[in-house]
Write a protein that holds these residues in place. Structure first.
Motif, short mmCIF file in Angstrom:
data_model
loop_
_atom_site.label_atom_id
_atom_site.label_comp_id
_atom_site.label_asym_id
_atom_site.label_seq_id
_atom_site.Cartn_x
_atom_site.Cartn_y
_atom_site.Cartn_z
N SER A 125 0.82 -1.20 0.00
CA SER A 125 0.00 0.00 0.00
C SER A 125 0.86 1.26 0.00
CB SER A 125 -0.92 0.00 1.22
OG SER A 125 -1.69 1.17 1.26
N LYS A 136 -3.45 -2.71 -6.25
CA LYS A 136 -4.58 -2.62 -5.32
C LYS A 136 -5.16 -4.00 -5.08
CE LYS A 136 -9.11 -0.44 -4.83
NZ LYS A 136 -10.10 0.42 -5.49
N TYR A 182 -2.79 -6.04 -2.99
CA TYR A 182 -2.86 -5.56 -1.61
C TYR A 182 -4.03 -6.22 -0.88
CZ TYR A 182 -4.34 -2.31 2.08
OH TYR A 182 -4.78 -1.77 3.26
#
Length: 130
Positions: A24, A43, A46
């Motif tokens: 992140s 993303k 993550y």
């Protein structure tokens, strides 16, 4: 085969959470230079890492690994190195490859597949040595 104790599973989950934070941080530090598909890939990775951490935290089954202590030592080493590496990565593909490797390791741990765990750890160590 050794069985992971609750404390050990919790420690592994802590490492996954730390790696998720590193992903992140990397993503947000480079947000202006990331093209949309790469931003989305990071993303998604993550969230995969965080979901794996969450599953590990809540997993009540005993996990089995061939060599518990060696595997935990390797996971600790990889976690520390990846957190440092994400601070200095230059290539976005390298970030994606490393995060994908962590997701593979988490999946192998959750399905309790010692061979897959060993393979995932080996691949992550290869990437760390390069």
């Amino acid at each position: 085969m050794g069985k992971l104790k609750a404390r050990q599973v919790h420690e592994i989950a802590d490492h996954f959470l730390a790696i998720g934070r590193a992903i992140s941080d990397y993503r947000y530090s480079n947000i202006k230079s990331l093209q949309d598909p790469l931003n989305k890939a990071l993303k998604d990775l993550y969230w995969s890492v965080l979901n794996t951490a969450d599953s590990l935290y809540t997993n009540s089954a005993t996990l089995v690994i061939d060599d518990v202590e060696a595997s935990l030592t390797t996971i600790r080493q990889i976690s520390k190195e990846m957190q440092e590496t994400f601070k200095t990565l230059i290539g976005i593909q390298e970030a994606i490859d490393r995060a994908t490797g962590i997701v593979s390791l988490g999946s192998a741990i959750l399905i309790k597949d010692p061979a897959a765990i060993k393979l995932a750890l080996g691949k992550l160590l290869e990437k760390e040595e390069k």
